[in-house]
Each structure stands twice: as C-alpha cells, then as structure tokens.
Design an enzyme around this catalytic site. Structure first.
Site, PDB file in Angstrom:
ATOM      1  N   ASP A 374       7.215   2.980  -4.828  1.00 32.69           N
ATOM      2  CA  ASP A 374       7.974   2.023  -5.721  1.00 32.69           C
ATOM      3  C   ASP A 374       8.129   0.497  -4.717  1.00 32.69           C
ATOM      4  O   ASP A 374       8.853   0.006  -4.596  1.00 32.69           O
ATOM      5  CB  ASP A 374       9.401   2.508  -5.759  1.00 32.69           C
ATOM      6  CG  ASP A 374      10.179   1.849  -6.721  1.00 32.69           C
ATOM      7  OD1 ASP A 374       9.792   1.033  -7.583  1.00 32.69           O
ATOM      8  OD2 ASP A 374      11.585   2.098  -6.656  1.00 32.69           O
ATOM      9  N   ASP A 393      14.061   2.430   0.561  1.00 26.34           N
ATOM     10  CA  ASP A 393      14.035   3.248  -0.653  1.00 26.34           C
ATOM     11  C   ASP A 393      12.749   4.060  -0.878  1.00 26.34           C
ATOM     12  O   ASP A 393      11.920   3.541  -1.758  1.00 26.34           O
ATOM     13  CB  ASP A 393      14.483   2.416  -1.745  1.00 26.34           C
ATOM     14  CG  ASP A 393      14.938   3.060  -3.133  1.00 26.34           C
ATOM     15  OD1 ASP A 393      14.635   4.399  -2.989  1.00 26.34           O
ATOM     16  OD2 ASP A 393      15.229   2.542  -3.998  1.00 26.34           O
TER      17      ASP A 393
END
Length: 479
Positions: A374, A393
């Site tokens: 991501d 993240d």
C-alpha cells in the site's frame, strides 16, 4: 409511543399491562438480571414504581413480538443527578439513558432486544435529535452486554460498585452509543487502551485517520494506537505485528517503521500501539516545491528502501504470502455465487472482460518478495530536509508480487505524484521490467470497482456494492 416494524411493536405502557409486568417481575429468572430476586412486588407497589413522576422526559414502553407482549423498556432524558450517577460529563448534547428486559425467557437470545434497541436509536434521532444514548449493564450479565454491543453500544468506562442488586453493590459498565462518531468513539478507545494495557494512562486522545476497517488514534501526543474492526481483525493485526518485528530486526536503514510496544489480538478485538514517527507526509504539493536535487534524493531514498526490503530473505515470515491472482479468482467465484445474476449486462461485461485479461497476462509470474503493498504518498514521512524518514501502515503487507509496491508510485491522481515519478524510482531501483510494472498497475486499477463490490459483499456493506457498480458505469461511459 407507537413504533411498528415487521414482528416488533413498541407501544406505551398502559394500566392493563401491570398484571403481566407483575408476572415478569416475580419470575426469578428475570429478577436475577433486572431489579433483583430480593424485590417483592405487589400489583399496587409495581404500579406506584412504574408510574412515579420523572425529573425530565421518560418513555415507559411494552415490547411486543408478533402481537405478544414479551418485555418492558424505559427511555429517559438525562438530568443533573443522573449525569453524576453515571460519571458522564454534562454538556449541551442531548443524551438519553435506557434500560429494558425481556420478561418471557422463551424469547431470550433471539436478537429481539438488539432490534428493539436499534428502533429506539432511530426514534431518538428522528424525534428528539439525540446526540448519544447510554446504559449501565451489570458486568456479570454477558448476554445483555453482547446484545448491546451488537446494537452499537460501546463500553466507555468501568462503574465499580455502581448499583445495589440483591443486597450487594454490583460493578457495571457505562456503555454509550453515539450518532456522530460511534465507530471511532474516542472514549471507547480510551477505555480499551487503559483496560488492556496495565499502567498506561490516557491523558489525551484524538483520531488521526481511518480506513475501510480500521481507525488510528494519537494518544498522549506520543503514541499511535490502531484498532481493526472488520472480520479479519485477528489475522490482520497478527500478521502486521509479525512483519513489523521482522523488518525492525532485519532492515539496515535510517528510515523508521513502527516498532510495536503494545498489542492485544483476539477474535473480538485487535489493537496495536507504537511510538509516533515524527515527520511530514509526502504530498504532490510538497513535492512540487522541492528542488530538482531534493526530488532526486527523495526518489533514491524510496528506491533504496524498496530494494533492500524486497531483497530480504522472507523464510521466517513465509506464512504471510499473498497470491493476488488467486485471490481475484476466488473473489470472482464469490461474485458468481452471490449477486452476479442481479448485475446488469454492462456490469457483467466489464467483469468478464477483466477476467479474460487476468487469465491472459503474465505479470503475476514475476518475482515474489516482502512488499508494503500500500506504498502511497500518505504513508511516506519526510524530515526537515525533505528526505525519507519514516514509512507507516504495513497492514496490507506480505510476500507478494514485486510490482505491487509501484502501483501508487505510478499513479496519476490528486493524491499521488504521477507516472514520471514512479518511472524514475523504477529506474533507480533497477533490474525490473518497467513496462510490466505499468501493466500490473493498470490491471490493479481496472480491478478497483470489482474489488469494491466484493468488499461490500464480504463485509455486508451495501454502499460499497453500489459504489463499485456506479464506478463500472463511469468507466464504461467515460468517453
């Protein structure tokens, strides 16, 4: 009050209901959880208790199921004394309290209480413009607590020795339902952090971000705590924690990644906590103000980090493997087994055209490595000199196709910098087929509306299904 929905009716309590109320409130199975088995009601004392004046607005109601009265509820507007009793701060908000019981044990554990509560939520919002609803169940009543949680209530505080019950002061929970931010309720998150992590005192907490199935909070201006609430919360955070531990052990870089200090992972709840990585998130606007030298240094930082991470021996975390192509094939089967027949011909044509492309491409046959998966601007942190200082993240990370970490770097959008940026990084990264990386990015982008529909199916979120279908039409008629 008179609310009717399918089998459930909620109506105002009347005098003719008191004989049935007496039956319920002399049943020890009911009194064990509501009122106490030491209560000795008569018809007269019961009437007096349930008709006494209230400080503010109160609704006393009977709950019916298929025209059969099965329970009682009362909903009341909070007033000064109750705010103090509940340890609930008084503000300008409109807050109601509620309590209820199902008096017919044969109707327990059938989801009726949950449906009743949701109808009351709707009534209080529509008719009273309420901001929140609270209640205080006994801690030793797990069946009721589960029902309240299914309805949307969240625990926000312990209430020790809160209510006298059968001669003993019982511990209770204070539970709250909010109409504005219930899923991200900071009071509920504060409670969870202090409950699961001994000696951690929350002095300040604020929401800093949220995704489809997770929320991130800044706590005490020092820690980031993330909670996941989708169906894969246990597996997702267990994997993310394992990858953080692996990277912090094996990477040799000045680029910081989260170092997990607090974790609680279960089927019901998953939380990760780590010290905030300081920096400024990369944006196209910031990039456009950088000198050419700064831009090139940043691109080299990114290429260097990816090259090192992609080159790690991932044997120790091989269980974190993700097969993107196989996942899509399985999601296609799910579509066929669920809503496919309800789709329009245009939607079906889009899906079938994509599947033909998927089966024909060779881009999924390339190198597998540990990827962030991501890797977008809003996960990249810069220091004061516009050098890469942190990456956050890694929730979607795993052993996957090498190309996947270049998807967002190649994307032309308001949030990302653009294709030229990604191509430059690919050239600096080296030993990779740039055209295949671009093809991979294009395939993933084409799959996006289908992926959105599938997410809605898996998580029972109709709005995602509708958004995905609309996106197919937008793309079909964009010319």
């Amino acid at each position: 009050m008179n609310i009717v929905e399918n089998e459930i009716c909620i109506r105002t309590l009347i005098d003719d209901d008191f004989p049935l109320m007496l039956k319920w409130l002399t049943d020890e199975r009911v009194l064990e959880f509501y009122g106490g088995r030491d209560k000795k009601y008569t018809l007269e004392s019961l009437k007096k208790h349930y008709t006494e004046p209230w400080e503010d607005e109160v609704f006393r109601v009977i709950i019916e199921y298929n025209n059969v009265p099965i329970g009682y509820g009362q909903i009341y507007k909070m007033y000064d004394e109750l705010y103090t009793d509940y340890h609930y701060p008084k503000t300008d908000e409109i807050v109601y309290g509620m309590d209820q019981f199902i008096g017919e044990p044969n109707y327990w554990s059938k989801g009726i209480g949950t449906r009743y509560i949701k109808l009351i939520f709707e009534f209080l919002k529509k008719e009273r413009n309420a901001n929140a609803v609270i209640l205080d169940p006994h801690k030793n009543n797990p069946r009721a607590i589960r029902a309240y949680q299914k309805s949307g209530f969240r625990i926000i505080e312990d209430l020790p020795e809160h209510e006298l019950h059968e001669g003993k002061k019982e511990d209770c929970y204070l539970m709250e339902y909010r109409y504005d931010d219930n899923a991200t309720n900071v009071k509920a998150m504060k409670y969870l952090i202090e409950h699961y992590f001994d000696n951690f005192k929350v002095d300040s907490i604020e929401i800093i971000g949220s995704g489809y199935d997770s929320v991130a909070y800044l706590v005490n201006n020092e820690y980031i705590f993330k909670t996941k609430f989708s169906t894969n919360k246990k597996k997702g955070y267990a994997k993310e924690k394992a990858i953080y531990n692996f990277l912090n052990t094996n990477l040799e870089t000045n680029v910081k990644i989260p170092n997990i200090e607090y974790s609680y992972i279960s089927d019901e709840l998953s939380i990760l906590g780590y010290k905030e990585i300081k920096g400024t998130f990369l944006t196209p606007e910031i990039y456009s103000t950088m000198s050419e030298e700064e831009q090139n240094l940043l691109k080299r930082d990114i290429a260097s980090f990816l090259r090192q991470m992609h080159g790690l021996d991932y044997t120790d975390i091989s269980e974190c493997t993700i097969d993107n192509k196989q996942n899509v094939l399985e999601e296609y089967i799910l579509l066929r087994e669920t809503i496919y027949n309800d789709l329009t011909d245009i939607e079906k044509d889009y899906i079938e055209s994509f599947m033909e492309r998927l089966n024909a491409t060779t881009v999924f046959e390339g190198k597998k490595c540990l990827c962030h998966n991501d890797f977008s601007c809003n996960h990249l942190l810069l220091d004061g000199n516009n050098r890469l200082t942190g990456i956050i993240d890694f929730g979607d990370s795993g052993i996957i196709d090498e190309y996947c970490d270049f998807i967002y770097l190649l994307e032309d959008s308001e949030e990302e910098i653009g294709t030229n940026f990604g191509e430059d990084i690919l050239r600096m990264y080296g030993n990779i087929d740039i055209e295949k990386a671009k093809e991979y990015q294009d395939i993933v982008e084409e799959y996006y509306p289908i992926e959105t529909i599938v997410y809605g199916i898996k998580n029972i979120k109709q709005e995602f299904i509708e958004n995905g279908r609309k996106e197919i039409y937008k793309r079909t008629y964009k010319d």
